[in-house]
Design a protein around this motif. Structure first.
Motif, short mmCIF file in Angstrom:
data_model
loop_
_atom_site.label_atom_id
_atom_site.label_comp_id
_atom_site.label_asym_id
_atom_site.label_seq_id
_atom_site.Cartn_x
_atom_site.Cartn_y
_atom_site.Cartn_z
N SER A 105 0.86 -1.19 0.00
CA SER A 105 0.00 0.00 0.00
C SER A 105 0.89 1.24 0.00
N ARG A 106 1.23 1.66 -1.18
CA ARG A 106 2.07 2.83 -1.39
C ARG A 106 1.44 3.71 -2.47
N ARG A 107 1.72 4.98 -2.39
CA ARG A 107 1.31 5.86 -3.48
C ARG A 107 2.53 6.62 -3.97
N GLU A 108 2.56 6.87 -5.27
CA GLU A 108 3.70 7.57 -5.85
C GLU A 108 3.57 9.07 -5.60
N VAL A 109 4.69 9.68 -5.31
CA VAL A 109 4.78 11.14 -5.20
C VAL A 109 5.88 11.57 -6.16
N PHE A 110 5.51 12.31 -7.20
CA PHE A 110 6.52 12.75 -8.15
C PHE A 110 7.44 13.77 -7.49
N ASP A 111 8.73 13.56 -7.67
CA ASP A 111 9.71 14.48 -7.09
C ASP A 111 10.99 14.39 -7.91
N TYR A 112 11.18 15.39 -8.76
CA TYR A 112 12.38 15.44 -9.61
C TYR A 112 13.40 16.44 -9.07
N SER A 113 13.28 16.81 -7.80
CA SER A 113 14.20 17.76 -7.19
C SER A 113 15.52 17.09 -6.86
N TYR A 114 16.50 17.90 -6.49
CA TYR A 114 17.81 17.37 -6.08
C TYR A 114 17.64 16.42 -4.90
N ASP A 115 16.98 16.88 -3.87
CA ASP A 115 16.80 16.04 -2.68
C ASP A 115 15.95 14.82 -2.97
N GLY A 116 14.93 14.99 -3.82
CA GLY A 116 14.07 13.87 -4.17
C GLY A 116 14.83 12.76 -4.87
N VAL A 117 15.73 13.14 -5.77
CA VAL A 117 16.55 12.14 -6.48
C VAL A 117 17.48 11.43 -5.50
N MET A 118 18.10 12.19 -4.63
CA MET A 118 19.02 11.58 -3.66
C MET A 118 18.29 10.60 -2.73
N ARG A 119 17.08 10.96 -2.31
CA ARG A 119 16.31 10.06 -1.44
C ARG A 119 15.88 8.82 -2.22
N SER A 120 15.48 9.02 -3.47
CA SER A 120 15.04 7.89 -4.29
C SER A 120 16.16 6.88 -4.47
N VAL A 121 17.37 7.36 -4.73
CA VAL A 121 18.51 6.46 -4.90
C VAL A 121 18.76 5.66 -3.62
N GLU A 122 18.71 6.34 -2.48
CA GLU A 122 18.94 5.67 -1.21
C GLU A 122 17.92 4.56 -0.98
N PHE A 123 16.64 4.86 -1.25
CA PHE A 123 15.59 3.85 -1.07
C PHE A 123 15.78 2.69 -2.03
N SER A 124 16.15 2.98 -3.27
CA SER A 124 16.34 1.90 -4.26
C SER A 124 17.51 1.00 -3.88
N LEU A 125 18.59 1.58 -3.42
CA LEU A 125 19.72 0.76 -2.97
C LEU A 125 19.28 -0.19 -1.86
N GLU A 126 18.44 0.31 -0.96
CA GLU A 126 17.97 -0.52 0.15
C GLU A 126 17.07 -1.64 -0.37
N ARG A 127 16.12 -1.30 -1.26
CA ARG A 127 15.21 -2.33 -1.77
C ARG A 127 15.95 -3.37 -2.61
N LEU A 128 16.94 -2.90 -3.38
CA LEU A 128 17.68 -3.82 -4.25
C LEU A 128 18.73 -4.62 -3.48
N GLY A 129 19.15 -4.12 -2.33
CA GLY A 129 20.17 -4.83 -1.54
C GLY A 129 21.53 -4.81 -2.19
N VAL A 130 21.85 -3.72 -2.90
CA VAL A 130 23.15 -3.61 -3.56
C VAL A 130 23.86 -2.36 -3.06
N ASP A 131 25.16 -2.29 -3.34
CA ASP A 131 25.96 -1.14 -2.93
C ASP A 131 26.02 -0.07 -4.01
N ALA A 132 25.71 -0.44 -5.25
CA ALA A 132 25.82 0.51 -6.35
C ALA A 132 24.84 0.13 -7.46
N ILE A 133 24.41 1.13 -8.18
CA ILE A 133 23.55 0.97 -9.35
C ILE A 133 24.31 1.50 -10.54
N ASP A 134 24.27 0.81 -11.66
CA ASP A 134 25.07 1.22 -12.82
C ASP A 134 24.48 2.42 -13.54
#
Length: 346
Positions: free
Chosen positions: A114-143
């Motif tokens: 149960s999640r809803r998308e919130v569009f956020d193309y800001s600097y901080d939004g991108v940085m938060r998105s990357v952090e969350f994706s790294l956590e969900r993917l369980g990896v140290d880096a994304i190519d």
């Protein structure tokens, strides 16, 4: 069939990072319960089939299953040699907890958190998105990081799309450049549903790659007008999503066939029927010509059709290995069903 048998294409980013794409990649939206729920076991078997046939490029996004695609890739990629994998995800959407009836994608994604998308193309939004994706993917880096869906298809009008592009270029793009400059990602780009918007971005920033969904296919080649020549001029790579135009180039022009995520209109059914007839005359299946055609362009590094079941992935690999006679492309051009200037596979 292995990665070696259907080939790889090397790409070098603006800052010199090398990425080796398998020409057949895997788009993860279908295993994230797109249009119907699939079990964890089925998702695992599908991803394993992709690996077994040689796919080493996997694309995902927070949107796909509202995080489900990334978490399913997490489990699958554990234990795989990370240096063999090219992994891309996307930024521009943050996922927030909500009541079940408020979740994003009802009717498109099933049995998701149960999640809803919130569009956020800001600097901080991108940085938060990357952090969350790294956590969900369980990896140290994304190519590769793609800015996701700053287009008319998603936001409803050119004006709304232009506002999102401005938001990205004023904020999120700086975050992408910083991540690339520090070597935390190898390449940056955008995942877009319209070639015109991709071209606008290509002229506005220094992007490495674009993931273009369904807009350079056996059915549509308008991107050759100006976008793809710009990619050639600037050395921009293109990943082609949706090579079957949402289904019709795989299923053929049957009643109810999907084009661009909706039932195909009569003129599309007619055009596909004509293409299919010529393919048949050369003993080539429509899907074989459709999957191979985009790879004729020198800047297309991978085609990612996805799949919801192991047999679909295996079929795509078999299709990729089909031999297509040059006479087929020549006849399609002679009948004005393929642009004369379209490069075709050798």
């Amino acid at each position: 069939m292995t990665a070696r048998s259907f080939g790889t294409r090397a790409f070098t980013s603006r800052l010199g990072a090398r990425l080796d794409f398998t020409v057949l990649g895997f788009g993860s939206a279908p295993v994230a319960n797109l249009y119907r729920a699939v079990s964890e076991e089925t998702a695992d078997l599908t991803l394993t089939a992709a690996w077994d046939v040689g796919c080493r490029y996997f694309d995902t996004a927070p949107l796909y299953g509202l995080g489900l695609a990334e978490t399913r890739l997490n489990r699958f990629l554990r234990g795989k040699p990370r240096q063999e994998v090219v992994l891309s995800t996307k930024v521009g959407r943050l996922l927030r907890l909500c009541r079940p009836e408020e979740r994003t994608g009802i009717g498109k994604f099933f049995d998701t958190p149960s999640r809803r998308e919130v569009f956020d193309y800001s600097y901080d939004g991108v940085m938060r998105s990357v952090e969350f994706s790294l956590e969900r993917l369980g990896v140290d880096a994304i190519d590769i990081l793609y800015a996701h869906d700053v287009d008319i298809f998603t936001h409803g009008s050119k004006e709304a799309s232009d506002r999102r592009i401005a938001e990205l270029m004023d904020g999120g793009y700086r975050a992408l450049e910083k991540l690339r400059g520090e070597g935390l990602v190898k390449a940056i780009g955008a995942g877009i549903n319209e070639w015109q918007v991709a071209e606008t971005l290509a002229r506005a920033g220094d992007f490495d790659l674009f993931l273009l969904a369904g807009r350079y296919t056996l059915l549509e080649q308008e991107a050759l007008t100006s976008f793809l020549p710009l990619c050639v001029e600037r050395g921009i790579g293109v990943v082609l999503g949706g090579p079957y135009n949402s289904g019709i180039l795989a299923s053929g022009p049957r009643p109810g066939a999907f084009y661009n995520y909706e039932p195909a209109p009569a003129h599309i059914l007619d055009r596909v029927a004509r293409i299919e007839q010529i393919c048949a005359s050369h003993k080539v299946r429509l899907a074989e010509a459709a999957l191979r055609f985009p790879l004729g362009h020198p800047n297309v590094v991978s085609v990612i059709p996805g799949g919801q079941a192991a047999h679909e992935v295996t079929r795509n690999a078999e299709i990729m290995g089909a031999q297509i006679p040059q006479a087929l492309w020549e006849e399609l051009k002679a009948e004005r069903l393929l642009r004369e200037d379209a490069p075709v596979p050798a």
